[in-house]
Scaffold this motif. Structure first.
Motif, PDB file in Angstrom:
ATOM      1  N   HIS A 238       0.777  -1.353   0.094  1.00  0.00           N
ATOM      2  CA  HIS A 238       0.035  -0.023   0.049  1.00  0.00           C
ATOM      3  C   HIS A 238       0.883   1.193   0.120  1.00  0.00           C
ATOM      4  O   HIS A 238       0.536   2.300  -0.674  1.00  0.00           O
ATOM      5  N   SER A 239       1.848   1.295   0.723  1.00  0.00           N
ATOM      6  CA  SER A 239       2.944   2.336   0.709  1.00  0.00           C
ATOM      7  C   SER A 239       3.430   2.500  -0.519  1.00  0.00           C
ATOM      8  O   SER A 239       3.553   3.681  -1.049  1.00  0.00           O
ATOM      9  N   LEU A 240       3.796   1.697  -1.180  1.00  0.00           N
ATOM     10  CA  LEU A 240       4.711   1.692  -2.514  1.00  0.00           C
ATOM     11  C   LEU A 240       3.332   2.155  -3.658  1.00  0.00           C
ATOM     12  O   LEU A 240       3.831   2.913  -4.529  1.00  0.00           O
ATOM     13  N   LYS A 241       2.466   1.539  -3.341  1.00  0.00           N
ATOM     14  CA  LYS A 241       1.310   2.162  -4.310  1.00  0.00           C
ATOM     15  C   LYS A 241       1.126   3.506  -4.345  1.00  0.00           C
ATOM     16  O   LYS A 241       0.988   4.300  -5.239  1.00  0.00           O
ATOM     17  N   LYS A 242       0.875   4.291  -3.011  1.00  0.00           N
ATOM     18  CA  LYS A 242       0.785   5.691  -2.782  1.00  0.00           C
ATOM     19  C   LYS A 242       1.964   6.402  -3.230  1.00  0.00           C
ATOM     20  O   LYS A 242       1.887   7.272  -3.919  1.00  0.00           O
ATOM     21  N   GLN A 243       3.216   5.728  -3.051  1.00  0.00           N
ATOM     22  CA  GLN A 243       4.343   6.560  -3.667  1.00  0.00           C
ATOM     23  C   GLN A 243       4.183   6.612  -5.197  1.00  0.00           C
ATOM     24  O   GLN A 243       4.831   7.643  -5.723  1.00  0.00           O
ATOM     25  N   VAL A 244       3.884   5.613  -5.669  1.00  0.00           N
ATOM     26  CA  VAL A 244       3.730   5.560  -7.072  1.00  0.00           C
ATOM     27  C   VAL A 244       2.750   6.722  -7.505  1.00  0.00           C
ATOM     28  O   VAL A 244       2.867   7.257  -8.705  1.00  0.00           O
ATOM     29  N   GLU A 245       1.638   6.699  -6.984  1.00  0.00           N
ATOM     30  CA  GLU A 245       0.470   7.509  -7.369  1.00  0.00           C
ATOM     31  C   GLU A 245       0.954   9.054  -7.061  1.00  0.00           C
ATOM     32  O   GLU A 245       0.859   9.723  -7.893  1.00  0.00           O
ATOM     33  N   ASP A 246       1.790   9.246  -6.170  1.00  0.00           N
ATOM     34  CA  ASP A 246       2.370  10.802  -5.724  1.00  0.00           C
ATOM     35  C   ASP A 246       3.259  11.068  -6.749  1.00  0.00           C
ATOM     36  O   ASP A 246       3.350  11.951  -7.292  1.00  0.00           O
ATOM     37  N   ASN A 247       4.055   9.968  -7.178  1.00  0.00           N
ATOM     38  CA  ASN A 247       5.161  10.434  -8.180  1.00  0.00           C
ATOM     39  C   ASN A 247       4.665  10.423  -9.535  1.00  0.00           C
ATOM     40  O   ASN A 247       5.012  11.248 -10.142  1.00  0.00           O
ATOM     41  N   SER A 248       3.390   9.715  -9.610  1.00  0.00           N
ATOM     42  CA  SER A 248       2.702  10.080 -10.988  1.00  0.00           C
ATOM     43  C   SER A 248       2.156  11.334 -11.128  1.00  0.00           C
ATOM     44  O   SER A 248       2.260  12.059 -12.155  1.00  0.00           O
ATOM     45  N   LYS A 249       1.512  11.966 -10.181  1.00  0.00           N
ATOM     46  CA  LYS A 249       1.063  13.083  -9.934  1.00  0.00           C
ATOM     47  C   LYS A 249       2.127  14.263 -10.105  1.00  0.00           C
ATOM     48  O   LYS A 249       1.979  15.263 -10.647  1.00  0.00           O
ATOM     49  N   ALA A 250       3.242  14.038  -9.513  1.00  0.00           N
ATOM     50  CA  ALA A 250       4.277  14.988  -9.614  1.00  0.00           C
ATOM     51  C   ALA A 250       4.802  15.135 -10.931  1.00  0.00           C
ATOM     52  O   ALA A 250       5.167  16.282 -11.487  1.00  0.00           O
ATOM     53  N   VAL A 251       4.866  14.114 -11.399  1.00  0.00           N
ATOM     54  CA  VAL A 251       5.607  13.937 -12.872  1.00  0.00           C
ATOM     55  C   VAL A 251       4.574  14.643 -13.874  1.00  0.00           C
ATOM     56  O   VAL A 251       4.879  15.632 -14.786  1.00  0.00           O
ATOM     57  N   ASN A 252       3.347  14.569 -13.714  1.00  0.00           N
ATOM     58  CA  ASN A 252       2.132  15.250 -14.333  1.00  0.00           C
ATOM     59  C   ASN A 252       2.287  16.846 -14.119  1.00  0.00           C
ATOM     60  O   ASN A 252       2.033  17.393 -14.935  1.00  0.00           O
ATOM     61  N   GLU A 253       2.386  17.233 -12.855  1.00  0.00           N
ATOM     62  CA  GLU A 253       2.661  18.556 -12.549  1.00  0.00           C
ATOM     63  C   GLU A 253       3.823  19.095 -13.122  1.00  0.00           C
ATOM     64  O   GLU A 253       3.910  20.392 -13.493  1.00  0.00           O
ATOM     65  N   ALA A 254       4.961  18.499 -13.124  1.00  0.00           N
ATOM     66  CA  ALA A 254       6.009  18.890 -13.597  1.00  0.00           C
ATOM     67  C   ALA A 254       6.180  19.230 -15.186  1.00  0.00           C
ATOM     68  O   ALA A 254       6.520  19.965 -15.600  1.00  0.00           O
ATOM     69  N   GLY A 255       5.221  18.077 -15.833  1.00  0.00           N
ATOM     70  CA  GLY A 255       5.418  18.299 -17.259  1.00  0.00           C
ATOM     71  C   GLY A 255       4.562  19.430 -17.510  1.00  0.00           C
ATOM     72  O   GLY A 255       4.607  20.160 -18.545  1.00  0.00           O
ATOM     73  N   THR A 256       3.203  19.755 -16.828  1.00  0.00           N
ATOM     74  CA  THR A 256       2.478  21.032 -17.161  1.00  0.00           C
ATOM     75  C   THR A 256       3.337  22.265 -16.778  1.00  0.00           C
ATOM     76  O   THR A 256       3.451  23.215 -17.455  1.00  0.00           O
ATOM     77  N   ALA A 257       4.106  22.579 -15.725  1.00  0.00           N
ATOM     78  CA  ALA A 257       4.941  23.625 -15.549  1.00  0.00           C
ATOM     79  C   ALA A 257       6.055  23.739 -16.547  1.00  0.00           C
ATOM     80  O   ALA A 257       6.180  24.761 -16.803  1.00  0.00           O
ATOM     81  N   LEU A 258       6.778  22.541 -17.013  1.00  0.00           N
ATOM     82  CA  LEU A 258       7.493  22.639 -18.128  1.00  0.00           C
ATOM     83  C   LEU A 258       6.748  23.254 -19.261  1.00  0.00           C
ATOM     84  O   LEU A 258       7.514  24.104 -19.990  1.00  0.00           O
ATOM     85  N   LYS A 259       5.742  22.665 -19.806  1.00  0.00           N
ATOM     86  CA  LYS A 259       5.167  22.947 -20.985  1.00  0.00           C
ATOM     87  C   LYS A 259       4.709  24.739 -20.745  1.00  0.00           C
ATOM     88  O   LYS A 259       5.010  25.427 -21.731  1.00  0.00           O
ATOM     89  N   ARG A 260       4.363  25.272 -19.664  1.00  0.00           N
ATOM     90  CA  ARG A 260       4.108  26.473 -19.329  1.00  0.00           C
ATOM     91  C   ARG A 260       5.407  27.311 -19.429  1.00  0.00           C
ATOM     92  O   ARG A 260       5.244  28.408 -20.119  1.00  0.00           O
ATOM     93  N   VAL A 261       6.534  26.842 -19.022  1.00  0.00           N
ATOM     94  CA  VAL A 261       7.737  27.495 -19.143  1.00  0.00           C
ATOM     95  C   VAL A 261       8.140  27.644 -20.633  1.00  0.00           C
ATOM     96  O   VAL A 261       8.686  28.853 -21.106  1.00  0.00           O
ATOM     97  N   LYS A 262       8.209  26.460 -21.241  1.00  0.00           N
ATOM     98  CA  LYS A 262       8.481  26.518 -22.665  1.00  0.00           C
ATOM     99  C   LYS A 262       7.493  27.719 -23.434  1.00  0.00           C
ATOM    100  O   LYS A 262       8.145  28.215 -24.361  1.00  0.00           O
ATOM    101  N   ASP A 263       6.320  27.659 -23.228  1.00  0.00           N
ATOM    102  CA  ASP A 263       5.441  28.675 -23.967  1.00  0.00           C
ATOM    103  C   ASP A 263       5.684  30.026 -23.735  1.00  0.00           C
ATOM    104  O   ASP A 263       5.800  31.039 -24.468  1.00  0.00           O
ATOM    105  N   GLN A 264       6.382  30.178 -22.154  1.00  0.00           N
ATOM    106  CA  GLN A 264       6.798  31.666 -21.721  1.00  0.00           C
ATOM    107  C   GLN A 264       8.000  32.032 -22.508  1.00  0.00           C
ATOM    108  O   GLN A 264       8.129  33.068 -22.994  1.00  0.00           O
ATOM    109  N   LEU A 265       8.980  30.994 -22.629  1.00  0.00           N
ATOM    110  CA  LEU A 265      10.153  31.143 -23.259  1.00  0.00           C
ATOM    111  C   LEU A 265       9.853  31.542 -24.852  1.00  0.00           C
ATOM    112  O   LEU A 265      10.611  32.258 -25.335  1.00  0.00           O
TER     113      LEU A 265
END
Length: 116
Positions: A41-68
């Protein structure tokens, strides 16, 4: 004793291996199964949290690329404006008249009209 399940042994803090029954099957206690279940259960939660963080980082990266891209476009437009202004009339104020032309200062003009 079976010692081939190194990851499970480490998880359950079993150093000597697992005991088997008459049929060669490994048996675990309810406490051991609870530890395994909690870890899963702990590992599953870590995977979900990491997946969410990756999605947020991807969104932030896209926003920064658009600003650039926007900033690069702005710089290009301003460079074009600067080039157009440099080529237009009155681009410099430090032009000196040719030596063949006679230049007058304000003092010269005053001296010419003071006697009138």
């Amino acid at each position: 004793m079976i010692k081939i399940f190194a990851s499970v042994m480490a998880l359950l803090n079993v150093a000597e291996g697992f005991a088997t029954n008459d049929e060669g099957n490994v048996t675990l206690t309810q406490e051991q199964m609870k530890l395994i279940d909690d870890e899963l259960h702990s590992l599953k939660k870590q995977v979900e949290d990491n997946s969410k963080a990756v999605n947020e980082a991807g969104t932030a990266l896209k926003r920064v690329k658009d600003q650039l891209t926007q900033a690069q476009n702005d710089v290009k437009q301003r460079d074009e404006q600067i080039a157009a202004l440099k080529g237009s009339a009155g681009d410099s104020t430090d032009d000196k008249p040719d030596s063949a032309e006679q230049s007058f200062t304000a003092q010269d003009v005053f001296n010419l009209v003071k006697n009138v």
